[in-house]
Write a protein that holds these residues in place. Sequence first.
Motif, PDB file in Angstrom:
ATOM      1  N   GLY A   1       0.683   5.695   0.102  1.00 27.04           N
ATOM      2  CA  GLY A   1      -0.052   6.965   0.134  1.00 27.04           C
ATOM      3  C   GLY A   1       0.791   8.027  -0.557  1.00 27.04           C
ATOM      4  N   GLY A   2       1.319   8.968   0.232  1.00 25.56           N
ATOM      5  CA  GLY A   2       2.107  10.060  -0.339  1.00 25.56           C
ATOM      6  C   GLY A   2       3.551   9.698  -0.594  1.00 25.56           C
ATOM      7  N   ASN A   3       3.960   8.494  -0.190  1.00 31.96           N
ATOM      8  CA  ASN A   3       5.342   8.018  -0.358  1.00 31.96           C
ATOM      9  C   ASN A   3       6.347   8.948   0.321  1.00 31.96           C
ATOM     10  OD1 ASN A   3       7.381   6.320  -1.115  1.00 31.96           O
ATOM     11  ND2 ASN A   3       7.422   6.935  -3.264  1.00 31.96           N
ATOM     12  N   THR A   4       5.988   9.432   1.501  1.00 29.17           N
ATOM     13  CA  THR A   4       6.933  10.248   2.285  1.00 29.17           C
ATOM     14  C   THR A   4       7.512   9.461   3.460  1.00 29.17           C
ATOM     15  OG1 THR A   4       5.271  11.148   3.807  1.00 29.17           O
ATOM     16  CG2 THR A   4       5.641  12.358   1.747  1.00 29.17           C
ATOM     17  N   GLY A   5       7.150   8.198   3.573  1.00 31.00           N
ATOM     18  CA  GLY A   5       7.645   7.362   4.669  1.00 31.00           C
ATOM     19  C   GLY A   5       9.164   7.275   4.617  1.00 31.00           C
TER      20      GLY A   5
ATOM     21  N   GLY B   1       9.086   1.407   3.838  1.00 31.87           N
ATOM     22  CA  GLY B   1       7.927   0.513   3.959  1.00 31.87           C
ATOM     23  C   GLY B   1       6.906   0.650   2.853  1.00 31.87           C
TER      24      GLY B   1
ATOM     25  N   THR C   1      -0.390  11.390   3.433  1.00 30.70           N
ATOM     26  CA  THR C   1      -1.833  11.193   3.389  1.00 30.70           C
ATOM     27  C   THR C   1      -2.373  10.689   4.731  1.00 30.70           C
ATOM     28  OG1 THR C   1      -1.571   8.892   2.703  1.00 30.70           O
ATOM     29  CG2 THR C   1      -1.722  10.551   0.933  1.00 30.70           C
TER      30      THR C   1
ATOM     31  N   GLU D   1       8.609   7.294  15.695  1.00 27.13           N
ATOM     32  CA  GLU D   1       7.403   7.634  14.943  1.00 27.13           C
ATOM     33  C   GLU D   1       7.399   7.173  13.498  1.00 27.13           C
ATOM     34  OE1 GLU D   1       6.960  11.897  15.411  1.00 27.13           O
ATOM     35  OE2 GLU D   1       8.650  12.323  14.129  1.00 27.13           O
TER      36      GLU D   1
ATOM     37  N   ASN E   1       2.129  -6.132   2.333  1.00 31.40           N
ATOM     38  CA  ASN E   1       3.460  -5.642   2.724  1.00 31.40           C
ATOM     39  C   ASN E   1       4.308  -6.744   3.386  1.00 31.40           C
ATOM     40  OD1 ASN E   1       4.522  -3.253   2.007  1.00 31.40           O
ATOM     41  ND2 ASN E   1       3.691  -2.070   3.716  1.00 31.40           N
TER      42      ASN E   1
ATOM     43  N   MET F   1      -0.526   8.186   7.253  1.00 29.74           N
ATOM     44  CA  MET F   1      -0.300   8.653   8.632  1.00 29.74           C
ATOM     45  C   MET F   1      -0.947   7.715   9.645  1.00 29.74           C
ATOM     46  SD  MET F   1      -0.732  12.724   8.033  1.00 29.74           S
ATOM     47  CE  MET F   1      -0.691  13.099   9.764  1.00 29.74           C
TER      48      MET F   1
ATOM     49  N   GLY G   1       3.585  10.877  14.253  1.00 25.41           N
ATOM     50  CA  GLY G   1       3.646  11.714  15.462  1.00 25.41           C
ATOM     51  C   GLY G   1       3.677  13.178  15.089  1.00 25.41           C
ATOM     52  N   GLY G   2       4.868  13.688  14.822  1.00 24.72           N
ATOM     53  CA  GLY G   2       4.979  15.038  14.303  1.00 24.72           C
ATOM     54  C   GLY G   2       5.198  16.101  15.353  1.00 24.72           C
TER      55      GLY G   2
ATOM     56  N   VAL H   1      -6.037   0.916   4.858  1.00 20.03           N
ATOM     57  CA  VAL H   1      -6.928   1.977   5.339  1.00 20.03           C
ATOM     58  C   VAL H   1      -7.547   2.675   4.132  1.00 20.03           C
ATOM     59  CG1 VAL H   1      -7.066   4.129   6.665  1.00 20.03           C
ATOM     60  CG2 VAL H   1      -5.436   2.336   7.342  1.00 20.03           C
TER      61      VAL H   1
ATOM     62  N   ALA I   1      -1.457   4.505   9.023  1.00 19.54           N
ATOM     63  CA  ALA I   1      -0.691   3.248   8.926  1.00 19.54           C
ATOM     64  C   ALA I   1       0.620   3.324   9.696  1.00 19.54           C
ATOM     65  CB  ALA I   1      -0.433   2.905   7.460  1.00 19.54           C
ATOM     66  N   THR I   2       1.196   4.533   9.800  1.00 18.12           N
ATOM     67  CA  THR I   2       2.471   4.675  10.520  1.00 18.12           C
ATOM     68  C   THR I   2       2.286   5.240  11.924  1.00 18.12           C
ATOM     69  OG1 THR I   2       2.768   6.869   9.540  1.00 18.12           O
ATOM     70  CG2 THR I   2       3.839   5.029   8.411  1.00 18.12           C
TER      71      THR I   2
ATOM     72  N   PRO J   1       0.845  -1.198   0.000  1.00 22.27           N
ATOM     73  CA  PRO J   1       0.000   0.000   0.000  1.00 22.27           C
ATOM     74  C   PRO J   1       0.881   1.249   0.000  1.00 22.27           C
ATOM     75  CG  PRO J   1      -0.581  -1.498   1.808  1.00 22.27           C
ATOM     76  CD  PRO J   1       0.738  -1.954   1.259  1.00 22.27           C
TER      77      PRO J   1
HETATM   78  C1  FAD Z   1      10.131  16.175   5.317  1.00 22.09           C
HETATM   79  C2  FAD Z   1       9.506  15.042   6.105  1.00 22.09           C
HETATM   80  C3  FAD Z   1       9.130  15.255   7.410  1.00 22.09           C
HETATM   81  C4  FAD Z   1       8.541  14.230   8.156  1.00 22.09           C
HETATM   82  N1  FAD Z   1       8.178  14.467   9.451  1.00 22.09           N
HETATM   83  C5  FAD Z   1       7.576  13.499  10.163  1.00 22.09           C
HETATM   84  C6  FAD Z   1       7.200  13.739  11.512  1.00 22.09           C
HETATM   85  O1  FAD Z   1       7.435  14.804  12.082  1.00 22.09           O
HETATM   86  N2  FAD Z   1       6.562  12.730  12.171  1.00 22.09           N
HETATM   87  C7  FAD Z   1       6.288  11.521  11.584  1.00 22.09           C
HETATM   88  O2  FAD Z   1       5.702  10.654  12.226  1.00 22.09           O
HETATM   89  N3  FAD Z   1       6.667  11.281  10.315  1.00 22.09           N
HETATM   90  C8  FAD Z   1       7.295  12.227   9.597  1.00 22.09           C
HETATM   91  N4  FAD Z   1       7.689  11.967   8.303  1.00 22.09           N
HETATM   92  C9  FAD Z   1       7.465  10.634   7.719  1.00 22.09           C
HETATM   93  C10 FAD Z   1       6.179  10.490   6.900  1.00 22.09           C
HETATM   94  O3  FAD Z   1       5.726  11.737   6.434  1.00 22.09           O
HETATM   95  C11 FAD Z   1       5.102   9.799   7.713  1.00 22.09           C
HETATM   96  O4  FAD Z   1       5.518   8.468   8.015  1.00 22.09           O
HETATM   97  C12 FAD Z   1       3.728   9.735   7.033  1.00 22.09           C
HETATM   98  O5  FAD Z   1       2.821   9.217   7.953  1.00 22.09           O
HETATM   99  C13 FAD Z   1       3.708   8.883   5.771  1.00 22.09           C
HETATM  100  O6  FAD Z   1       2.514   9.135   5.061  1.00 22.09           O
HETATM  101  P1  FAD Z   1       2.423   8.756   3.513  1.00 22.09           P
HETATM  102  O7  FAD Z   1       1.029   8.976   3.047  1.00 22.09           O
HETATM  103  O8  FAD Z   1       3.484   9.445   2.750  1.00 22.09           O
HETATM  104  O9  FAD Z   1       2.700   7.187   3.574  1.00 22.09           O
HETATM  105  P2  FAD Z   1       3.649   6.296   2.637  1.00 22.09           P
HETATM  106  O10 FAD Z   1       5.047   6.763   2.721  1.00 22.09           O
HETATM  107  O11 FAD Z   1       3.052   6.156   1.312  1.00 22.09           O
HETATM  108  O12 FAD Z   1       3.551   4.888   3.414  1.00 22.09           O
HETATM  109  C14 FAD Z   1       4.059   4.734   4.713  1.00 22.09           C
HETATM  110  C15 FAD Z   1       3.694   3.341   5.237  1.00 22.09           C
HETATM  111  O13 FAD Z   1       2.274   3.240   5.388  1.00 22.09           O
HETATM  112  C16 FAD Z   1       1.739   2.229   4.515  1.00 22.09           C
HETATM  113  N5  FAD Z   1       0.495   2.815   3.959  1.00 22.09           N
HETATM  114  C17 FAD Z   1       0.370   3.964   3.245  1.00 22.09           C
HETATM  115  N6  FAD Z   1      -0.925   4.206   2.988  1.00 22.09           N
HETATM  116  C18 FAD Z   1      -1.625   3.184   3.534  1.00 22.09           C
HETATM  117  C19 FAD Z   1      -3.008   2.867   3.603  1.00 22.09           C
HETATM  118  N7  FAD Z   1      -3.947   3.665   3.081  1.00 22.09           N
HETATM  119  N8  FAD Z   1      -3.371   1.739   4.248  1.00 22.09           N
HETATM  120  C20 FAD Z   1      -2.436   0.910   4.804  1.00 22.09           C
HETATM  121  N9  FAD Z   1      -1.119   1.158   4.761  1.00 22.09           N
HETATM  122  C21 FAD Z   1      -0.729   2.289   4.137  1.00 22.09           C
HETATM  123  C22 FAD Z   1       2.816   1.948   3.502  1.00 22.09           C
HETATM  124  O14 FAD Z   1       2.744   0.634   3.011  1.00 22.09           O
HETATM  125  C23 FAD Z   1       4.080   2.195   4.310  1.00 22.09           C
HETATM  126  O15 FAD Z   1       4.401   1.068   5.088  1.00 22.09           O
HETATM  127  C24 FAD Z   1       8.308  12.968   7.556  1.00 22.09           C
HETATM  128  C25 FAD Z   1       8.682  12.758   6.219  1.00 22.09           C
HETATM  129  C26 FAD Z   1       9.283  13.768   5.504  1.00 22.09           C
HETATM  130  C27 FAD Z   1       9.654  13.509   4.079  1.00 22.09           C
END
Ligand code: FAD
Length: 458
Positions: A73-77, A81, A142, A410, A447, A146, A152-153, A208, A148-149, A71
């Motif tokens: 979302g925004g691929n910022t993980g 993962g 997304t 986090e 996953n 958020m 925190g932030g 999710v 799924a992970t 899965p």
């Molecule tokens: C500049 C920067 C700052 C950041 N600051 C923080 C911070 O302060 N705190 C923090 O906690 N994180 C932070 N992060 C990390 C990241 O933004 C978080 O982990 C965020 O929750 C990931 O969201 P995403 O939509 O990009 O998920 P993705 O990167 O797409 O996926 C993350 C994980 O969740 C799973 N996933 C995604 N979408 C779903 C879904 N719909 N259902 C089930 N599983 C799913 C994926 O398989 C993967 O394992 C930061 C990242 C960057 C690049």
Amino acid sequence: VGRAVPRSIAAALADLVGARQVLVGEMAAGHERDWTGRFVGHTPCVVRPGTVDEVAAVLAWCNDRGVAVVPQGGNTGLVGGGVPLDGEVVLSLTRLDSLGTLDHDARQVTSGAGVTLGRLQDHARAGGLRFAVDLAARDSATVGGMAATNAGGLQAMAFGPMRAQLRGIQAVLADGGVVDHLGGLVKDNTGYDLAGLVCGSEGTLAVVTAARLHLEPEPAHRVTALAGFSSVGAAIAAARRVRDEAPGLEAAELFLADGLELVVDTYALPRPVATAAAYLLVEVAGAADPAEALAASLAATDPVDAAVAVGSQRRAELWRYRELLTDAIGHQGVPHKLDVSLPAVALERFVPDVEAAVSAVDDTARCWIFGHVLDGNLHVNVTGPAPHDDRVDAAVLELVAERGGSISAEHGIGRAKRRWLHLARGPVEVRAFRALKTALDPHGILNPGVLLGAASSS
Ligand SMILES: Cc1cc2nc3c(=O)[nH]c(=O)nc-3n(C[C@H](O)[C@H](O)[C@H](O)COP(=O)(O)OP(=O)(O)OC[C@H]3O[C@@H](n4cnc5c(N)ncnc54)[C@H](O)[C@@H]3O)c2cc1C
């Protein structure tokens, strides 16, 4: 498009979601690589369902054939993962982007998994409310990712992480079954907390598709201050003092001299305060103006220098020095991102000790440390070592475990930290994890490389 791919998977999924929503070749490339560039995989296709029924159909199809799915979302993980490192199908949830009307009575909203944090924040703010999780990746991260992970932030110290905001969830199980529990009841002790369980499971237990989220009232006043201190210990002590004396503290971010210099140099910004060994950025908010209380409590901490900002533009200018740091580090090379937490009592000592531990492994490595200081959460970023050289990862995570901390505060375990899960969880806990995984995803399609990996590999 592009290189040869197993067309049968892409073609079959196209029958379920429409050909335009299945990406292959070059069109899929951005989904195969993580934000840091450390983790790069390959996929037969990216499938982008537009409804929960389409998500269910895609998963049922994959489950019947044992096709592994990542899965995304925004691929910022930041732990590898969300990218297909073993040739999995990428299930992108970004088209699930509907946002419900604000429920002012309950202070809640229902959000699709693909809604970005920034859009959710704007939506809440337009109605005088706010979503109380914030992070620098807000324009891409997304709601689904958020959840799924359990992100925190910046404000987790005041409002808790994502799990604390969840009032219900809609999620699709591996076999296509839909868990639909979005009623938003605050009190609801009717069995297992599936929202809480799926939250933080990193896409290994369910996908999710929507979340019911708690909202906070938007405070009338907000004040930000950036102060420099003569040592890390003085900055940590200052954060604790401001917490105890200034009401409404919502963020306390620590960063070090080299981090501020890096941001100043990379983006050609002016120095915000006089040069110091460590910096603390704090933000207070409330119904009454907290500026005086903040200034008084900060002054009592004896900073080298401090700047206080009230207007939103000036506040944003101060936040830049913290928020641009992650991006600036990326300009120094592919970073090893080690997001850890320590007991309060161990925090100050950890900073020089981790720098020494990293140098002992690789004397060309550079450590960049910053974090959410009142959560005991430090982001140890290391540049220099090759992406797949994980000796510094081992050194940092072992030191954290030795000091009673957590190897992931986090960001999650993902792929990056799977090898070290035993430093955080005992054998009985890991057995319980496996039992949950097997019960909800018996064919291991969700996953499979994340968190636990295959039974023989953890
Ligand atoms: C500049 C920067 C700052 C950041 N600051 C923080 C911070 O302060 N705190 C923090 O906690 N994180 C932070 N992060 C990390 C990241 O933004 C978080 O982990 C965020 O929750 C990931 O969201 P995403 O939509 O990009 O998920 P993705 O990167 O797409 O996926 C993350 C994980 O969740 C799973 N996933 C995604 N979408 C779903 C879904 N719909 N259902 C089930 N599983 C799913 C994926 O398989 C993967 O394992 C930061 C990242 C960057 C690049």
